[in-house]
Design an enzyme around this catalytic site. Structure first.
Site, PDB file in Angstrom:
ATOM      1  N   GLU A 268       0.845  -1.206   0.000  1.00 21.00           N
ATOM      2  CA  GLU A 268       0.000   0.000   0.000  1.00 21.00           C
ATOM      3  C   GLU A 268       0.876   1.250   0.000  1.00 21.00           C
ATOM      4  O   GLU A 268       0.557   2.239  -0.660  1.00 21.00           O
ATOM      5  CB  GLU A 268      -0.958   0.012   1.191  1.00 21.00           C
ATOM      6  CG  GLU A 268      -2.030  -1.052   1.134  1.00 21.00           C
ATOM      7  CD  GLU A 268      -2.800  -1.098  -0.187  1.00 21.00           C
ATOM      8  OE1 GLU A 268      -3.174  -0.030  -0.708  1.00 21.00           O
ATOM      9  OE2 GLU A 268      -3.014  -2.206  -0.709  1.00 21.00           O
ATOM     10  N   TRP A 271       1.724   1.760  -3.441  1.00 25.15           N
ATOM     11  CA  TRP A 271       0.726   2.468  -4.259  1.00 25.15           C
ATOM     12  C   TRP A 271       0.921   3.980  -4.153  1.00 25.15           C
ATOM     13  O   TRP A 271       0.707   4.726  -5.107  1.00 25.15           O
ATOM     14  CB  TRP A 271      -0.700   2.098  -3.835  1.00 25.15           C
ATOM     15  CG  TRP A 271      -1.213   0.863  -4.520  1.00 25.15           C
ATOM     16  CD1 TRP A 271      -1.253  -0.398  -4.006  1.00 25.15           C
ATOM     17  CD2 TRP A 271      -1.747   0.772  -5.858  1.00 25.15           C
ATOM     18  NE1 TRP A 271      -1.783  -1.266  -4.936  1.00 25.15           N
ATOM     19  CE2 TRP A 271      -2.105  -0.580  -6.079  1.00 25.15           C
ATOM     20  CE3 TRP A 271      -1.964   1.689  -6.881  1.00 25.15           C
ATOM     21  CZ2 TRP A 271      -2.659  -1.028  -7.280  1.00 25.15           C
ATOM     22  CZ3 TRP A 271      -2.518   1.258  -8.081  1.00 25.15           C
ATOM     23  CH2 TRP A 271      -2.861  -0.087  -8.272  1.00 25.15           C
ATOM     24  N   TRP A 299     -20.232  12.116 -19.859  1.00 25.68           N
ATOM     25  CA  TRP A 299     -20.573  12.430 -18.456  1.00 25.68           C
ATOM     26  C   TRP A 299     -21.826  13.276 -18.402  1.00 25.68           C
ATOM     27  O   TRP A 299     -22.066  14.099 -19.280  1.00 25.68           O
ATOM     28  CB  TRP A 299     -19.428  13.208 -17.780  1.00 25.68           C
ATOM     29  CG  TRP A 299     -18.110  12.518 -17.783  1.00 25.68           C
ATOM     30  CD1 TRP A 299     -16.994  12.905 -18.476  1.00 25.68           C
ATOM     31  CD2 TRP A 299     -17.741  11.341 -17.062  1.00 25.68           C
ATOM     32  NE1 TRP A 299     -15.957  12.041 -18.232  1.00 25.68           N
ATOM     33  CE2 TRP A 299     -16.388  11.067 -17.367  1.00 25.68           C
ATOM     34  CE3 TRP A 299     -18.415  10.479 -16.193  1.00 25.68           C
ATOM     35  CZ2 TRP A 299     -15.693   9.982 -16.843  1.00 25.68           C
ATOM     36  CZ3 TRP A 299     -17.717   9.391 -15.667  1.00 25.68           C
ATOM     37  CH2 TRP A 299     -16.390   9.152 -15.985  1.00 25.68           C
ATOM     38  N   ASN A 334     -10.690   3.312   2.936  1.00 24.09           N
ATOM     39  CA  ASN A 334     -10.376   3.074   1.527  1.00 24.09           C
ATOM     40  C   ASN A 334     -11.442   2.255   0.796  1.00 24.09           C
ATOM     41  O   ASN A 334     -11.813   2.561  -0.327  1.00 24.09           O
ATOM     42  CB  ASN A 334      -9.018   2.370   1.418  1.00 24.09           C
ATOM     43  CG  ASN A 334      -8.643   2.093  -0.026  1.00 24.09           C
ATOM     44  OD1 ASN A 334      -8.502   3.010  -0.825  1.00 24.09           O
ATOM     45  ND2 ASN A 334      -8.529   0.824  -0.377  1.00 24.09           N
ATOM     46  N   TRP A 352     -15.466  12.198 -12.913  1.00 21.91           N
ATOM     47  CA  TRP A 352     -14.630  11.904 -11.738  1.00 21.91           C
ATOM     48  C   TRP A 352     -14.021  13.167 -11.132  1.00 21.91           C
ATOM     49  O   TRP A 352     -13.705  13.221  -9.944  1.00 21.91           O
ATOM     50  CB  TRP A 352     -13.533  10.885 -12.072  1.00 21.91           C
ATOM     51  CG  TRP A 352     -12.550  11.298 -13.147  1.00 21.91           C
ATOM     52  CD1 TRP A 352     -12.637  11.018 -14.475  1.00 21.91           C
ATOM     53  CD2 TRP A 352     -11.316  12.037 -12.982  1.00 21.91           C
ATOM     54  NE1 TRP A 352     -11.558  11.537 -15.149  1.00 21.91           N
ATOM     55  CE2 TRP A 352     -10.727  12.165 -14.261  1.00 21.91           C
ATOM     56  CE3 TRP A 352     -10.661  12.596 -11.889  1.00 21.91           C
ATOM     57  CZ2 TRP A 352      -9.517  12.832 -14.465  1.00 21.91           C
ATOM     58  CZ3 TRP A 352      -9.449  13.264 -12.092  1.00 21.91           C
ATOM     59  CH2 TRP A 352      -8.894  13.372 -13.375  1.00 21.91           C
ATOM     60  N   TRP A 375      -8.789   8.588  -8.231  1.00 19.62           N
ATOM     61  CA  TRP A 375     -10.043   8.875  -8.947  1.00 19.62           C
ATOM     62  C   TRP A 375      -9.988   8.364 -10.372  1.00 19.62           C
ATOM     63  O   TRP A 375     -10.955   7.835 -10.895  1.00 19.62           O
ATOM     64  CB  TRP A 375     -10.386  10.378  -8.894  1.00 19.62           C
ATOM     65  CG  TRP A 375     -11.169  10.683  -7.648  1.00 19.62           C
ATOM     66  CD1 TRP A 375     -10.689  11.251  -6.500  1.00 19.62           C
ATOM     67  CD2 TRP A 375     -12.549  10.379  -7.392  1.00 19.62           C
ATOM     68  NE1 TRP A 375     -11.687  11.328  -5.559  1.00 19.62           N
ATOM     69  CE2 TRP A 375     -12.843  10.811  -6.079  1.00 19.62           C
ATOM     70  CE3 TRP A 375     -13.561   9.800  -8.146  1.00 19.62           C
ATOM     71  CZ2 TRP A 375     -14.106  10.670  -5.505  1.00 19.62           C
ATOM     72  CZ3 TRP A 375     -14.833   9.649  -7.585  1.00 19.62           C
ATOM     73  CH2 TRP A 375     -15.089  10.084  -6.282  1.00 19.62           C
TER      74      TRP A 375
HETATM   75  P1  FAD Z   1      -3.458   2.207   5.109  1.00 17.29           P
HETATM   76  O1  FAD Z   1      -4.269   1.121   4.515  1.00 17.29           O
HETATM   77  O2  FAD Z   1      -3.037   2.052   6.502  1.00 17.29           O
HETATM   78  O3  FAD Z   1      -2.182   2.369   4.155  1.00 17.29           O
HETATM   79  C1  FAD Z   1      -0.961   2.985   4.595  1.00 17.29           C
HETATM   80  C2  FAD Z   1      -0.592   4.120   3.681  1.00 17.29           C
HETATM   81  O4  FAD Z   1      -0.412   3.665   2.337  1.00 17.29           O
HETATM   82  C3  FAD Z   1      -1.667   5.196   3.574  1.00 17.29           C
HETATM   83  O5  FAD Z   1      -1.586   6.105   4.650  1.00 17.29           O
HETATM   84  C4  FAD Z   1      -1.357   5.845   2.232  1.00 17.29           C
HETATM   85  O6  FAD Z   1      -0.320   6.784   2.324  1.00 17.29           O
HETATM   86  C5  FAD Z   1      -0.877   4.659   1.411  1.00 17.29           C
HETATM   87  N1  FAD Z   1      -1.983   4.103   0.635  1.00 17.29           N
HETATM   88  C6  FAD Z   1      -2.881   3.166   1.025  1.00 17.29           C
HETATM   89  N2  FAD Z   1      -3.731   2.881   0.014  1.00 17.29           N
HETATM   90  C7  FAD Z   1      -3.370   3.672  -1.030  1.00 17.29           C
HETATM   91  C8  FAD Z   1      -3.855   3.839  -2.361  1.00 17.29           C
HETATM   92  N3  FAD Z   1      -4.874   3.117  -2.840  1.00 17.29           N
HETATM   93  N4  FAD Z   1      -3.252   4.744  -3.166  1.00 17.29           N
HETATM   94  C9  FAD Z   1      -2.193   5.462  -2.715  1.00 17.29           C
HETATM   95  N5  FAD Z   1      -1.678   5.323  -1.463  1.00 17.29           N
HETATM   96  C10 FAD Z   1      -2.259   4.457  -0.636  1.00 17.29           C
HETATM   97  N6  FAD Z   1      -5.008   8.695  -0.265  1.00 17.29           N
HETATM   98  C11 FAD Z   1      -4.429   9.836   0.155  1.00 17.29           C
HETATM   99  O7  FAD Z   1      -3.445   9.782   0.908  1.00 17.29           O
HETATM  100  N7  FAD Z   1      -4.898  11.058  -0.240  1.00 17.29           N
HETATM  101  C12 FAD Z   1      -5.977  11.182  -1.075  1.00 17.29           C
HETATM  102  O8  FAD Z   1      -6.344  12.302  -1.427  1.00 17.29           O
HETATM  103  C13 FAD Z   1      -6.638   9.982  -1.495  1.00 17.29           C
HETATM  104  N8  FAD Z   1      -7.743  10.044  -2.282  1.00 17.29           N
HETATM  105  C14 FAD Z   1      -8.363   8.859  -2.673  1.00 17.29           C
HETATM  106  C15 FAD Z   1      -9.504   8.928  -3.491  1.00 17.29           C
HETATM  107  C16 FAD Z   1     -10.151   7.756  -3.882  1.00 17.29           C
HETATM  108  C17 FAD Z   1     -11.371   7.837  -4.782  1.00 17.29           C
HETATM  109  C18 FAD Z   1      -9.655   6.507  -3.460  1.00 17.29           C
HETATM  110  C19 FAD Z   1     -10.338   5.242  -3.874  1.00 17.29           C
HETATM  111  C20 FAD Z   1      -8.524   6.428  -2.674  1.00 17.29           C
HETATM  112  C21 FAD Z   1      -7.851   7.594  -2.269  1.00 17.29           C
HETATM  113  N9  FAD Z   1      -6.693   7.551  -1.468  1.00 17.29           N
HETATM  114  C22 FAD Z   1      -6.094   8.725  -1.068  1.00 17.29           C
HETATM  115  C23 FAD Z   1      -6.020   6.257  -1.182  1.00 17.29           C
HETATM  116  C24 FAD Z   1      -6.440   5.551   0.124  1.00 17.29           C
HETATM  117  O9  FAD Z   1      -7.832   5.469   0.202  1.00 17.29           O
HETATM  118  C25 FAD Z   1      -5.903   6.232   1.371  1.00 17.29           C
HETATM  119  O10 FAD Z   1      -4.522   6.466   1.248  1.00 17.29           O
HETATM  120  C26 FAD Z   1      -6.123   5.363   2.616  1.00 17.29           C
HETATM  121  O11 FAD Z   1      -7.491   5.089   2.766  1.00 17.29           O
HETATM  122  C27 FAD Z   1      -5.599   6.069   3.829  1.00 17.29           C
HETATM  123  O12 FAD Z   1      -5.911   5.355   4.993  1.00 17.29           O
HETATM  124  P2  FAD Z   1      -4.776   4.667   5.868  1.00 17.29           P
HETATM  125  O13 FAD Z   1      -3.691   5.647   6.147  1.00 17.29           O
HETATM  126  O14 FAD Z   1      -5.438   4.038   7.025  1.00 17.29           O
HETATM  127  O15 FAD Z   1      -4.238   3.561   4.849  1.00 17.29           O
END
Ligand code: FAD
Length: 471
Positions: A268, A271, A299, A334, A352, A375
């Protein structure tokens, strides 16, 4: 004196720019709120609230010596250099296109005046220009980017740096602003309920990391998809503002490697690296579809539907729960981000960019790279995106990932007394069940704004039209 220009590295520990400057004499710590160069990407309202508290905490760690300014960073730094005895300016690199452009110009201008300028990597495990395919082009697919480009072909992330042993602050007689005068807080205090969920400080970030490593890492793979379970780290806003570094998070996970499967969690973080790589190599990511065939996508414009989605009033309980979680806490799980995203672009057929803009304004972790890449992923027009024809069904998603309804009932209390069987599809509940649960559809909870089956068909049709036009 050396200026340490804080940006998205609002921490003392593992801060290479601060460490390098502090090792070499006195420092002037500076923060500049630069909405001038940010243009369309100026921070949203929730981010500003977080920033206010993060700066307050940083200032405390810097013994009240942080100097704050508002305006064009180019002009402000130049003024500081002209008026004070500055021999160097150090900062941590940022990767948003507007910042890269601005920072290059600053570096050129200050260097030409004989000021030493150094930038450091404080925010990414692997910088975007260092992870390329063998033919020198950027990766567009996550798995080879991460497994091959990052893990196999690149050096492992560096170890975090300790806090500087000593910080000596330069005396500087120059006018600056108090953090309160940056105007980051809202005029009416809508932010108060959101703040209850967070400790916006560097120690808060470390405590969040430790709590996750001790209690949740072992269950991360199984638990990360269930919004009612405390399964994820909630580190994203801290990572965005640099109150914690990805190096600190990576190193903490490695320490637990023996007892846990850390691969899913690390990927993650991968990602996040991938999103930054996409933004760096495709700087139009926040505005343009990566797959340009989507430029012709039909759209819809529908302000009523958009408002219903924003307010968590679509009549689809898991969607409404997610949108209300966002509004109440500045965060959304997420799994639910994916559900509400799919609902907006596929069932409502709204662009989007409407969703991206709302998230940008409301998320504490709003991040140009992650938000735009995610997005585009949800909409199917991004790199390595979810195929457009895969449309999340908000009823079955709710039943699967919030089976006992705990999350949905927390954020949609109007439906609290509805039995699990109907919680995610109240319109199917018999009148007597609704009555007993105190639910009057269209009165105290909305009827669905669109029909699920028809809207799904409409989305698939729109997608098919795209394909046939291309043929
Ligand atoms: P954890 O699951 O604990 O993951 C640890 C870290 O990994 C996160 O803090 C984050 O930095 C990174 N990470 C995890 N999942 C993703 C992912 N899919 N893509 C990129 N990095 C990821 N994340 C943001 O930080 N900022 C945003 O503006 C953002 N917008 C999003 C919009 C949409 C439509 C979607 C589907 C996802 C988005 N995310 C965004 C990705 C993700 O949802 C969040 O990073 C995550 O939910 C943060 O929660 P956590 O710190 O508990 O994640």
């Amino acid at each position: 004196m050396k200026i340490v220009w804080f940006r998205q590295d609002l921490r003392i520990e593992d801060n290479p720019a601060l460490a390098a400057a502090a090792a070499n004499g006195s420092i002037l710590p500076v923060y500049i709120l630069d909405d001038v160069n940010a243009g369309d990407h100026a921070m949203g309202d929730a981010s500003r609230v977080w920033l206010h508290h993060a700066l307050t905490d940083l200032n405390q760690s810097l013994k009240g010596r942080l100097r704050c300014f508002r305006g064009d960073a180019r002009k402000i730094l130049r003024k500081l250099v002209l008026e004070l005895d500055v021999d160097a300016v150090y900062w941590s690199r940022c990767y948003e296109p507007w910042r890269i452009k601005r920072d290059k110009a600053i570096k050129e201008s200050l260097s030409s005046e004989g000021v030493e300028v150094q930038s450091f990597n404080a925010s990414l495990l692997w910088e975007p220009w260092a992870v390329l395919k063998q033919d020198g082009t950027p990766y567009k697919v996550f798995t080879p980017f991460y497994r091959k480009g990052c893990l196999s072909a690149s050096a492992p992330p560096r170890q975090p740096l300790p806090k500087p042993e000593k910080l000596s602050f330069a005396r500087a007689s120059i006018e600056s602003l108090a953090i309160d005068d940056l105007g980051l807080l809202p005029a009416i205090d809508w932010d108060r309920p959101m703040l209850q969920h967070w400790d916006i400080s560097e120690t808060g970030a470390q405590a969040t990391l430790t709590g996750f490593m001790n209690d949740r890492l072992a269950r991360y793979k199984a638990g990360r998809d269930f919004p009612a379970v405390q399964g994820v780290s909630r580190l994203s806003p801290y990572l965005h503002f640099g109150q914690i570094s990805p190096h600190q998070v990576w190193a903490a996970a490695l320490q637990r490697e023996q007892d846990n499967n850390i691969d899913t969690f690390q990927s993650e973080l991968g990602w996040r690296e991938f999103s930054y790589s996409l933004l760096y190599h495709f700087p139009a990511l926040p505005a343009d579809n990566l797959q340009n065939k989507f430029d012709r996508f039909p759209w819809k414009k529908n302000s009523k539907h958009l408002r219903a989605w924003q307010q968590g009033m679509t009549g689809y309980p898991i969607v409404d729960a997610g949108m209300r979680e966002l509004w109440q806490t500045g965060y959304m799980h997420n799994r639910v981000r994916m559900i509400v995203g799919s609902f907006l672009v596929k069932n409502l057929l709204l662009n989007w960019r409407e969703g991206e803009a709302w998230f940008w304004d409301c998320l504490f972790d709003a991040d140009l790279a992650n938000n735009s890449a995610s997005w585009q992923w949800v909409a199917g027009c991004g790199a390595d995106a979810a195929p457009y024809f895969r449309i999340f069904n908000p009823v079955t998603q709710g039943e699967k990932f919030d089976a006992d309804g705990q999350y949905t009932r927390q954020y949609v209390p109007e439906l609290k007394a509805l039995p699990d069987k109907y919680l995610f599809k109240p319109w199917e509940a018999p009148e007597s069940v609704l009555k007993e649960a105190g639910v009057v559809l269209g009165k105290n909870y909305p009827k669905p704004v669109v029909d699920l089956k028809a809207s799904r068909e409409r989305a698939l049709e729109a997608f098919r039209s795209l394909k046939s036009e291309a043929e």
